[in-house]
Design a protein around this motif. Structure first.
Motif, PDB file in Angstrom:
ATOM      1  N   ILE A 144      36.558  16.945  33.381  1.00 47.30           N
ATOM      2  CA  ILE A 144      37.022  17.895  34.327  1.00 47.30           C
ATOM      3  C   ILE A 144      37.858  17.031  35.359  1.00 47.30           C
ATOM      4  N   THR A 201      40.050  17.433  38.771  1.00 46.25           N
ATOM      5  CA  THR A 201      40.493  18.141  39.757  1.00 46.25           C
ATOM      6  C   THR A 201      41.855  17.674  40.182  1.00 46.25           C
ATOM      7  N   VAL A 251      41.142  21.844  37.130  1.00 43.49           N
ATOM      8  CA  VAL A 251      40.807  22.428  38.167  1.00 43.49           C
ATOM      9  C   VAL A 251      41.668  22.384  39.310  1.00 43.49           C
ATOM     10  N   ALA A 252      42.429  23.430  39.881  1.00 42.10           N
ATOM     11  CA  ALA A 252      43.386  23.402  40.910  1.00 42.10           C
ATOM     12  C   ALA A 252      43.539  24.721  41.575  1.00 42.10           C
ATOM     13  N   ASN A 253      44.088  24.614  42.584  1.00 38.42           N
ATOM     14  CA  ASN A 253      43.931  25.931  43.510  1.00 38.42           C
ATOM     15  C   ASN A 253      45.232  26.951  43.257  1.00 38.42           C
ATOM     16  N   VAL A 278      38.973  22.853  45.876  1.00 38.52           N
ATOM     17  CA  VAL A 278      37.706  21.983  45.780  1.00 38.52           C
ATOM     18  C   VAL A 278      37.081  21.648  47.222  1.00 38.52           C
ATOM     19  N   MET A 319      33.350  24.820  43.389  1.00 36.24           N
ATOM     20  CA  MET A 319      33.206  23.744  42.607  1.00 36.24           C
ATOM     21  C   MET A 319      32.002  23.781  41.964  1.00 36.24           C
ATOM     22  N   ALA A 375      33.244  25.955  38.943  1.00 35.94           N
ATOM     23  CA  ALA A 375      34.255  25.080  38.032  1.00 35.94           C
ATOM     24  C   ALA A 375      33.248  24.196  37.057  1.00 35.94           C
ATOM     25  N   CYS A 402      38.390  12.944  39.799  1.00 36.67           N
ATOM     26  CA  CYS A 402      38.881  13.602  41.085  1.00 36.67           C
ATOM     27  C   CYS A 402      40.115  13.024  41.838  1.00 36.67           C
ATOM     28  N   ALA A 425      42.620  15.612  43.227  1.00 33.65           N
ATOM     29  CA  ALA A 425      43.024  16.435  44.181  1.00 33.65           C
ATOM     30  C   ALA A 425      43.414  15.684  45.637  1.00 33.65           C
ATOM     31  N   GLY A 457      36.162  17.208  48.572  1.00 33.59           N
ATOM     32  CA  GLY A 457      36.439  17.512  47.111  1.00 33.59           C
ATOM     33  C   GLY A 457      35.840  16.777  46.259  1.00 33.59           C
ATOM     34  N   ALA A 484      32.598  18.139  44.031  1.00 37.20           N
ATOM     35  CA  ALA A 484      32.807  18.178  42.511  1.00 37.20           C
ATOM     36  C   ALA A 484      31.625  17.371  41.938  1.00 37.20           C
TER      37      ALA A 484
END
Length: 261
Positions: A10, A12, A36-38, A61, A67, A70, A86, A88, A114, A118
Motif C-alpha cells: 500500500i 498512501t 491510495v490518494a484523495n 488519509v 483508511m 483502503a 506512507c 502522503a 495519516g 494507515a
C-alpha cells in the motif's frame, strides 16, 4: 527486478511525487501495489501508467473509515498486506502566530495522523502474514528547520518520534518501521513552493538556487528516494527498525557559518 514478487504493498499519497515514484519502484519489483490518494484523476493516471501491478483507492488519509476500507481493499485484492509506504504529505508556511488553526490541523492530520490511521489498519494484516514493513516519508526538517514552517516542521519531527514508538511496539510482530528524511526533491510540491517564493525571478531559477544549497549541487530525484524506501521495505533490511535515514544531498552536513577564504 523481482525483490517484491508476491508482496502486497500500500502506498498512501501514491499518485504524485515521491509516492508515485515509490509505487513505480514496488511494481517494477513485482509487487502488487494499492495506490491510495484523495484525487481520483491522479489515482487513475498513476494506475494506468504503472499497469497490471497497480490498483487504486480514492480516499482521505485523515479519515478512519477511508483508511480502514483502503487496507481491507488491498488485503482482499492481493491476499494480505506486506508493506505500507506512507507518502502522503503537504507543506504550508507560517509561524505559530500567523498559521490559522485549520491550516495547522490540515498539516498535522495529513502528514502525521495519516500515518497513524494507515498503520492502525495495516499492522493487523501484516501480523496475519507473519510480519511486514512500514516506511514513512519524513523530512530533513525533522532535524533542522527553515523559518516560517512551524506546522510542517512539527509534523515531521513527530513522524520520526512515531516511527520509533511503532518500531518498539511491533518488533515482536516482525514488523519493521522506519522513516526516510529527504531534503529538496523534484516533486510537484517543491515546484509549488518554488513558484510561491520566486519573487521577481522564476520557479526554475528558484529551484536551481535551492539545489545549489545542497553540497551535491542539485535537488534530488523522486526515484532516488524510492530506491531508499524500497530497500527499507525489502528483505535486505530486516534488521533495520526505528531508524530515520537522511537522503539529503549532504545538506545537513553543512554548517551555515563558513570559514572565510
Amino acid at each position: 527486478m523481482s525483490d517484491f514478487n508476491g508482496k502486497s504493498i500500500i502506498v498512501t499519497g501514491g499518485s504524485l511525487g515521491m509516492g508515485l515514484a515509490c509505487a513505480r519502484r514496488f511494481a517494477a519489483g513485482g509487487g502488487k501495489v494499492m495506490i491510495v490518494a484523495n484525487d481520483k484523476a491522479s489515482v487513475d493516471s498513476a494506475v494506468a501508467e504503472i499497469g497490471e501491478n497497480a490498483a487504486g483507492f480514492v480516499g482521505d488519509v485523515r479519515r478512519n473509515d477511508d483508511m480502514a476500507a483502503a487496507v481491507q481493499t488491498a488485503a482482499s485484492r492481493h491476499g494480505g498486506v506486506d508493506v505500507l509506504a506512507c507518502c502522503a504529505g503537504i507543506q504550508r508556511y507560517g509561524t505559530v502566530v500567523d498559521t490559522p488553526e485549520e491550516v495547522w490541523d490540515d498539516v498535522l492530520d495529513i502528514n502525521l495522523k495519516g500515518i497513524f490511521l494507515a498503520s492502525k489498519f495495516a499492522i493487523p494484516e501484516m501480523r496475519k502474514r507473519g510480519g511486514g514493513a512500514i516506511v514513512a516519508i519524513s523530512s530533513v526538517q525533522a532535524y533542522a528547520s527553515q523559518a516560517g514552517v512551524a506546522a510542517y516542521t512539527a509534523s515531521k519531527g513527530a513522524i520520526n518520534a512515531l516511527v520509533r514508538a511503532m518500531a518498539l511496539d511491533h518488533a515482536g510482530d516482525n514488523i519493521t518501521v522506519n522513516a526516510v528524511c529527504p531534503a529538496s526533491i523534484d516533486t510537484p510540491m517543491l515546484h509549488w513552493a518554488a513558484d510561491l517564493w520566486k519573487g521577481d525571478g522564476t520557479a526554475e531559477t528558484t529551484l536551481d538556487a535551492w539545489g545549489r544549497g545542497h553540497p551535491l549541487g542539485r535537488i534530488g530525484k523522486p526515484c532516488e528516494v524510492a530506491e531508499l524506501v524500497a530497500f527499507l521495505a525489502s528483505e535486505k533490511a530486516r534488521f533495520i527498525t526505528g531508524a530515520d535515514v537522511k537522503i539529503d544531498g549532504g545538506v545537513l552536513s553543512k554548517l551555515g557559518i563558513v570559514i572565510p577564504d
